[in-house]
Design a protein around this motif. Structure first.
Motif, PDB file in Angstrom:
ATOM      1  N   PHE A  30       8.850   5.501   7.975  1.00 52.42           N
ATOM      2  CA  PHE A  30       9.515   4.346   7.795  1.00 52.42           C
ATOM      3  C   PHE A  30       8.954   3.703   6.413  1.00 52.42           C
ATOM      4  CE2 PHE A  30      10.928   2.147  12.010  1.00 52.42           C
ATOM      5  CZ  PHE A  30      11.853   3.351  12.310  1.00 52.42           C
ATOM      6  N   GLY A  31       7.495   4.200   6.288  1.00 53.98           N
ATOM      7  CA  GLY A  31       7.011   3.751   5.185  1.00 53.98           C
ATOM      8  C   GLY A  31       7.460   4.413   3.684  1.00 53.98           C
ATOM      9  N   LEU A  32       8.089   5.469   4.109  1.00 55.94           N
ATOM     10  CA  LEU A  32       8.632   6.316   2.902  1.00 55.94           C
ATOM     11  C   LEU A  32      10.092   5.791   2.661  1.00 55.94           C
ATOM     12  CD1 LEU A  32       9.098   8.545   0.732  1.00 55.94           C
ATOM     13  CD2 LEU A  32       9.655  10.052   2.749  1.00 55.94           C
ATOM     14  N   VAL A  33      10.936   5.521   3.737  1.00 57.33           N
ATOM     15  CA  VAL A  33      12.120   5.150   3.499  1.00 57.33           C
ATOM     16  C   VAL A  33      12.061   3.610   3.041  1.00 57.33           C
ATOM     17  CG1 VAL A  33      14.337   4.436   4.645  1.00 57.33           C
ATOM     18  CG2 VAL A  33      13.123   6.619   5.280  1.00 57.33           C
ATOM     19  N   ASN A  34      11.187   3.059   3.506  1.00 55.95           N
ATOM     20  CA  ASN A  34      11.002   1.454   3.039  1.00 55.95           C
ATOM     21  C   ASN A  34      10.382   1.327   1.518  1.00 55.95           C
ATOM     22  OD1 ASN A  34      11.849  -0.988   5.213  1.00 55.95           O
ATOM     23  ND2 ASN A  34      11.307   0.925   6.288  1.00 55.95           N
ATOM     24  N   ARG A  35      10.139   2.632   1.042  1.00 44.68           N
ATOM     25  CA  ARG A  35       9.397   2.546  -0.282  1.00 44.68           C
ATOM     26  C   ARG A  35       8.132   1.979  -0.445  1.00 44.68           C
ATOM     27  NH1 ARG A  35      15.042   1.116  -3.823  1.00 44.68           N
ATOM     28  NH2 ARG A  35      16.490   2.611  -2.661  1.00 44.68           N
ATOM     29  N   HIS A  36       7.566   1.712   0.648  1.00 37.37           N
ATOM     30  CA  HIS A  36       6.041   1.379   0.663  1.00 37.37           C
ATOM     31  C   HIS A  36       5.285   2.842   0.137  1.00 37.37           C
ATOM     32  CE1 HIS A  36       2.392  -0.308   2.060  1.00 37.37           C
ATOM     33  NE2 HIS A  36       1.873   0.550   2.936  1.00 37.37           N
ATOM     34  N   LEU A  37       5.673   4.202   0.711  1.00 36.12           N
ATOM     35  CA  LEU A  37       4.965   5.057   0.258  1.00 36.12           C
ATOM     36  C   LEU A  37       5.851   6.148  -0.480  1.00 36.12           C
ATOM     37  CD1 LEU A  37       3.623   6.339   3.709  1.00 36.12           C
ATOM     38  CD2 LEU A  37       2.410   5.246   1.986  1.00 36.12           C
ATOM     39  N   THR A  38       5.177   6.880  -1.561  1.00 36.83           N
ATOM     40  CA  THR A  38       6.025   8.116  -2.059  1.00 36.83           C
ATOM     41  C   THR A  38       6.397   9.113  -1.593  1.00 36.83           C
ATOM     42  OG1 THR A  38       3.951   8.783  -3.429  1.00 36.83           O
ATOM     43  CG2 THR A  38       5.088   6.970  -4.344  1.00 36.83           C
ATOM     44  N   VAL A  39       7.072  10.236  -1.923  1.00 31.07           N
ATOM     45  CA  VAL A  39       7.066  11.347  -1.100  1.00 31.07           C
ATOM     46  C   VAL A  39       5.591  12.044  -0.933  1.00 31.07           C
ATOM     47  CG1 VAL A  39       8.083  13.615  -1.107  1.00 31.07           C
ATOM     48  CG2 VAL A  39       9.302  11.698  -1.540  1.00 31.07           C
ATOM     49  N   GLU A  40       5.092  11.966  -2.043  1.00 32.41           N
ATOM     50  CA  GLU A  40       3.657  12.729  -2.375  1.00 32.41           C
ATOM     51  C   GLU A  40       2.745  12.167  -1.369  1.00 32.41           C
ATOM     52  OE1 GLU A  40       5.490  12.907  -6.657  1.00 32.41           O
ATOM     53  OE2 GLU A  40       5.258  11.357  -4.828  1.00 32.41           O
ATOM     54  N   GLN A  41       2.818  10.800  -1.233  1.00 31.45           N
ATOM     55  CA  GLN A  41       1.816  10.005  -0.466  1.00 31.45           C
ATOM     56  C   GLN A  41       1.923  10.323   1.025  1.00 31.45           C
ATOM     57  OE1 GLN A  41       2.425   5.943  -1.700  1.00 31.45           O
ATOM     58  NE2 GLN A  41       0.587   5.980  -2.891  1.00 31.45           N
ATOM     59  N   ALA A  42       3.321  10.479   1.379  1.00 32.50           N
ATOM     60  CA  ALA A  42       3.760  10.532   2.977  1.00 32.50           C
ATOM     61  C   ALA A  42       3.277  11.806   3.183  1.00 32.50           C
ATOM     62  CB  ALA A  42       5.057  10.204   3.056  1.00 32.50           C
ATOM     63  N   VAL A  43       3.694  12.849   2.441  1.00 37.66           N
ATOM     64  CA  VAL A  43       3.305  14.210   2.683  1.00 37.66           C
ATOM     65  C   VAL A  43       1.786  14.472   2.820  1.00 37.66           C
ATOM     66  CG1 VAL A  43       3.433  16.665   1.970  1.00 37.66           C
ATOM     67  CG2 VAL A  43       5.382  15.170   1.675  1.00 37.66           C
ATOM     68  N   LEU A  44       1.142  14.073   1.914  1.00 36.91           N
ATOM     69  CA  LEU A  44      -0.426  14.283   1.927  1.00 36.91           C
ATOM     70  C   LEU A  44      -0.892  13.779   3.180  1.00 36.91           C
ATOM     71  CD1 LEU A  44      -2.891  15.177   0.639  1.00 36.91           C
ATOM     72  CD2 LEU A  44      -2.999  13.221  -0.604  1.00 36.91           C
ATOM     73  N   LEU A  45      -0.601  12.307   3.589  1.00 38.72           N
ATOM     74  CA  LEU A  45      -1.056  11.743   4.749  1.00 38.72           C
ATOM     75  C   LEU A  45      -0.602  12.446   6.265  1.00 38.72           C
ATOM     76  CD1 LEU A  45      -0.238   7.869   3.981  1.00 38.72           C
ATOM     77  CD2 LEU A  45      -2.597   9.059   4.046  1.00 38.72           C
ATOM     78  N   SER A  46       0.569  13.238   5.954  1.00 39.57           N
ATOM     79  CA  SER A  46       0.910  13.879   7.242  1.00 39.57           C
ATOM     80  C   SER A  46       0.100  15.118   7.241  1.00 39.57           C
ATOM     81  CB  SER A  46       2.409  14.288   7.225  1.00 39.57           C
ATOM     82  OG  SER A  46       2.512  15.340   6.216  1.00 39.57           O
ATOM     83  N   ARG A  47      -0.536  15.444   6.425  1.00 40.25           N
ATOM     84  CA  ARG A  47      -1.139  16.728   6.299  1.00 40.25           C
ATOM     85  C   ARG A  47      -2.761  16.544   6.034  1.00 40.25           C
ATOM     86  NH1 ARG A  47       0.926  21.595   4.495  1.00 40.25           N
ATOM     87  NH2 ARG A  47      -0.567  21.847   3.165  1.00 40.25           N
ATOM     88  N   LEU A  48      -3.469  15.406   6.377  1.00 46.83           N
ATOM     89  CA  LEU A  48      -4.647  14.646   6.084  1.00 46.83           C
ATOM     90  C   LEU A  48      -5.602  15.722   6.630  1.00 46.83           C
ATOM     91  CD1 LEU A  48      -5.903  12.468   4.386  1.00 46.83           C
ATOM     92  CD2 LEU A  48      -5.963  11.409   6.720  1.00 46.83           C
TER      93      LEU A  48
END
Length: 292
Positions: free
Chosen positions: A224-242
């Motif tokens: 939701f953060g990505l699709v709503n443009r609150h997160l970038t792809v890089e941020q979303a992927v990095l957070l998913s692999r934290l």
């Protein structure tokens, strides 16, 4: 945003746009039957020698857009005419085909695969079933499961994941929370109902893309953060692999394997997010995509 998604997804040749006069001049549609084993079309490991030279798009009498390979119409693995609802998505898919070199790498053609999934719907799912499947990830959401040690990772999860949780709770006026318990947090039914209603606002095409993003990130929150443009792809992927990135930082990794996994996840996530946006909008996205 769209420019960033396209950059992360691929760096194709955009010559296809110069080869599509029918898009802007209302040219005739052309017949095509895609030869070969349809299973290879959807296989994650399939490749095939390239059998066409030119890629173009055209608009049918029903207003839908079609992909033409050497003036022959593309079909889905299930034998249906490959059609998409708007010109922007058609251009994106055509670019994907145009970017292929001597060998067609179907496993890298994520937009085509997503369109095939929508058109053929091999599992015969409706919107409600897709929404239910997507919401199951909320119960095991990546950002909701926290460790109790080591302290450095505890602090890292708090600093990186809490702001995203705070954002989505305020954005949708819901409660999610986090937990160190293996069972995860207890998600209130009101939260699930809110997200179910929100997911229901997407059309079938966009919903298929959003579920794909959720599956990649293992997180409704990050998606939701990505699709709503609150997160970038890089941020979303990095957070998913934290946690994985934390372990790699401390214990090392097989460099090529890590880089490959990261690239692939970014490409799939970017493609899914791009698919959502292109499927949700029409003329506005078309103009922005052409300008980018």
């Amino acid at each position: 945003m769209l420019r960033n998604l396209i950059r992360l997804y691929s760096r194709p040749s955009y010559a296809v746009w110069d080869r599509c006069p029918s898009v802007f001049q209302g040219g005739q549609a052309h017949l095509f039957t895609l030869l070969g084993n349809s299973k290879a079309y959807s296989s994650a490991t399939s490749e095939r020698k390239k059998f066409y030279q030119d890629v173009s798009i055209s608009q049918g009498d029903d207003g839908l857009f079609e992909i033409n390979l050497d003036r022959k119409k593309l079909k889905t693995p299930g034998g249906k005419l490959f059609t998409v609802p708007n010109e922007a998505l058609a251009i994106a898919v055509a670019t994907e085909w145009d970017a292929q070199k001597d060998t067609l790498k179907f496993y890298s053609m994520h937009l085509t695969t997503l369109c095939n999934t929508v058109l053929d719907n091999p599992t015969f799912r409706d919107k409600d079933q897709i929404i239910t499947a997507a919401l199951k990830f909320l119960e095991t959401d990546t950002v909701c499961y926290r460790v109790e040690e080591p302290s450095a990772l505890v602090e890292l999860q708090k600093n990186e994941w809490d702001p995203v949780l705070d954002w989505i709770e305020k954005r949708y006026n819901v409660v999610i929370g986090s937990s160190c318990n293996i069972m995860g947090p207890q998600i209130p039914e009101e939260t699930k109902d809110t997200f179910r209603q929100h997911l229901g606002s997407y059309n079938f095409w966009a919903l298929t893309g959003l579920e794909y993003v959720i599956t990649q990130l293992k997180s409704v929150v990050l998606s939701f953060g990505l699709v709503n443009r609150h997160l970038t792809v890089e941020q979303a992927v990095l957070l998913s692999r934290l946690e994985e990135e934390y372990q790699i930082r401390h214990w090392g990794n097989v460099e090529w394997a890590h880089d490959y996994d990261m690239y692939e996840l970014r490409a799939r996530t970017a493609a899914g997010s791009l698919f959502v946006h292109l499927s949700s909008e029409s003329s506005t996205v078309k103009r922005k995509l052409l300008q980018d």
